[in-house]
Write an enzyme that holds these catalytic residues in place. Structure first.
Site, PDB file in Angstrom:
ATOM      1  CB  CYS A 119      -1.064  -0.176   0.935  1.00 25.42           C
ATOM      2  SG  CYS A 119      -0.048   0.151   3.330  1.00 25.42           S
TER       3      CYS A 119
ATOM      4  CG  HIS B 124      -4.226  -0.150   4.618  1.00 22.56           C
ATOM      5  ND1 HIS B 124      -3.572  -0.439   3.247  1.00 22.56           N
ATOM      6  CD2 HIS B 124      -5.378   0.329   3.606  1.00 22.56           C
ATOM      7  CE1 HIS B 124      -4.065   0.249   2.305  1.00 22.56           C
ATOM      8  NE2 HIS B 124      -5.593   0.533   2.529  1.00 22.56           N
TER       9      HIS B 124
ATOM     10  CB  SER C  32      -6.201  -2.937   0.414  1.00 28.94           C
ATOM     11  OG  SER C  32      -6.628  -3.735   1.414  1.00 28.94           O
TER      12      SER C  32
END
Length: 377
Positions: free
Chosen positions: A182, A217, A234
Site C-alpha cells: 500500500c 494502512h 489492499s
C-alpha cells in the site's frame, strides 16, 4: 525462473534475473489454510486476505524489518535486481508463513512449465477524458500490478526522502511491473496523477486494532471538483479505491471505517497529510501527518468537525499558494523572479500540526489471540 507465492506457478518476466533477481509476479490468490476446525480456517483466511500494508509508521527504524500485527515484513534495501542475501531471506520467510512450508519452494524450483504473466501498461489518457475516468484508469493499473503477498517489499520507501527521489522510485515501479504494497501504491499513484493539476492529493493513513494487535494502512486521498476519493491497493477491495464521489472528507473516512468493521477491526487513529506538490522535481518532503485524529476518543460529530477544519485549512492554503506575477516595480532585493515560490503546504512547522489528544507513551507489544492468528486487513 519459476516462482510462486501462493501455490500457482509463474515464469519470470526477465531472462536476466536468474538466482539473484526478482523476475516474477506473485498471484494474489492465497491458499486455503489446512486448519483442524472451521473456526481456525475462518481466522486464517481472514488473516491472509486482510488489507493493511506491513509498515507500522510508528515503528519505522532504519535497518530494521518493519512489523504489522507482530508479523515481520522484509524490506528489499539493496535495489533491483535483488541481491542473493535478500533473495534467500525472502524464500526462508515464505517457508515460515506459507501453510505448506518448505514444500511450496521445492515445488516451484522443480517446475519449468509455467504460464507467462502479462505486464500491465502505464495508462494514457484521451484529451476528452474526465477526471473520474482518468483516476479510474490509474487505479486499474495499480490493481493490475497486484498486491504483493510474498512478505518481502521490493521497493524501499523512505518517507523522509524528497519528492523527486520518491518519483524516481515510482518510475522504477513502472519499469519493473512487480507486485506492490500500500505505501508503494501511494507513491505510484502520486506519480501517475502529477499530470492532473486540478486533482489535489494527500496521504490518508489508518491505524486499527484487532485482538490486541495494531495494524496500519495508507491510501492516497484525492480531491477534485468538490468531491473526495482515494487511490491505493489492499488485500481487501473496499479498503483501497474510492471513486471521486464523496461530498466531504468525513464521508470518505466514514466509508473506510465501515469497511474495517466488516473485518472486526476497530479504527483507532487517522492521519492526514498536506496536499502534495505536482512538481515531480520538487525537493520538498511529503508532509505525512499534518492532522492526527484519535478516532476512538472522538464522537462522530467531533471527528466530522476536525475533518471539516482540515478541509478548510487546505482550501485556504491553496488560495495563498497562487503566486502573483512579477511587477515592473519589483525591488531588486526581493529576490529573483525566476525562483519558484516554496509551497506553503509544506512550510509549516511541527507546531502547526494538530492532534485531538496528546501522544501516549509507547505501550507493550501486542498480544496474540488464543489461536495465534490475526485478521490482517
Amino acid at each position: 525462473m519459476p516462482v510462486s507465492c501462493c501455490g500457482s506457478f509463474h515464469h519470470g518476466t526477465s531472462p536476466r534475473r536468474l538466482v539473484r533477481t526478482s523476475g516474477f509476479r506473485p498471484c494474489v490468490i492465497q491458499p486455503s489454510a489446512s486448519a483442524s476446525s472451521a473456526g481456525l480456517r475462518m481466522s486464517r483466511t481472514a488473516q491472509s486476505l486482510g488489507g493493511v500494508d506491513d509498515r507500522d509508521e510508528e515503528q519505522e527504524d532504519e535497518g530494521e524489518d518493519l512489523r504489522d500485527g507482530g508479523i515481520p515484513c522484509i524490506i528489499n534495501r539493496g535495489g533491483l535486481p535483488i541481491n542473493e542475501e535478500t533473495w534467500e531471506q525472502m524464500w526462508r520467510h515464505v517457508a515460515r508463513i506459507h501453510p505448506d512450508g518448505e514444500n511450496v519452494g521445492k515445488r516451484i524450483w522443480a517446475t519449468s512449465d509455467l504460464p507467462k504473466i502479462p505486464i500491465p501498461s502505464v495508462p494514457t489518457f484521451q484529451p476528452n477524458s474526465s477526471i473520474p475516468q482518468r483516476l479510474e484508469a490509474i487505479q486499474k493499473y495499480i490493481r493490475d500490478l497486484q498486491y504483493n503477498h510474498t512478505g518481502t517489499q521490493f521497493f524501499e520507501i523512505k518517507k523522509s526522502r524528497p519528492l523527486t527521489a520518491l518519483m524516481d522510485i515510482a518510475k522504477e515501479m513502472t519499469r519493473e511491473s512487480l507486485p506492490i504494497k500500500c505505501l508503494e501504491a501511494v507513491i505510484l499513484a502520486t506519480y501517475l496523477t502529477n499530470s492532473l493539476p486540478s486533482v489535489e492529493r494527500f496521504p490518508l493513513s489508518f491505524k486499527t486494532c484487532f485482538s490486541g494487535s495494531h495494524f496500519c494502512h495508507i491510501v492516497l486521498g484525492v480531491h477534485s471538483g468538490g468531491r473526495f476519493g482515494a487511490l491505493g491497493i489492499s488485500r481487501r477491495q473496499d479498503l483501497m479505491y474510492k471513486p471521486l464521489e464523496y461530498k466531504t472528507l468525513a464521508d470518505l473516512v466514514q466509508d473506510f471505517q465501515v469497511a474495517y468493521q466488516r473485518y472486526w477491526h476497530t479504527l483507532c487513529k487517522v492521519k492526514i497529510g498536506h496536499y502534495v506538490s505536482h512538481d515531480p522535481h520538487s525537493v520538498e518532503q511529503i508532509e505525512w501527518k499534518h492532522s492526527v485524529l484519535d478516532v476512538d476518543k472522538l464522537s462522530k460529530e467531533e471527528l466530522k468537525k476536525e475533518l471539516d477544519r482540515y478541509t478548510r485549512d487546505m482550501r485556504l492554503k491553496i488560495g495563498k499558494a497562487a503566486p502573483s506575477s512579477p511587477t515592473k516595480d519589483r525591488k531588486k532585493d526581493v529576490g529573483s523572479p525566476l525562483r519558484n515560490p516554496a509551497s506553503p503546504m509544506r512550510k509549516n512547522s511541527q507546531s502547526d500540526r494538530r492532534s485531538s489528544v496528546e501522544r501516549k507513551p509507547s505501550q507493550s507489544g501486542p498480544a496474540a489471540d488464543v489461536n495465534g492468528y490475526q485478521i490482517r486487513v
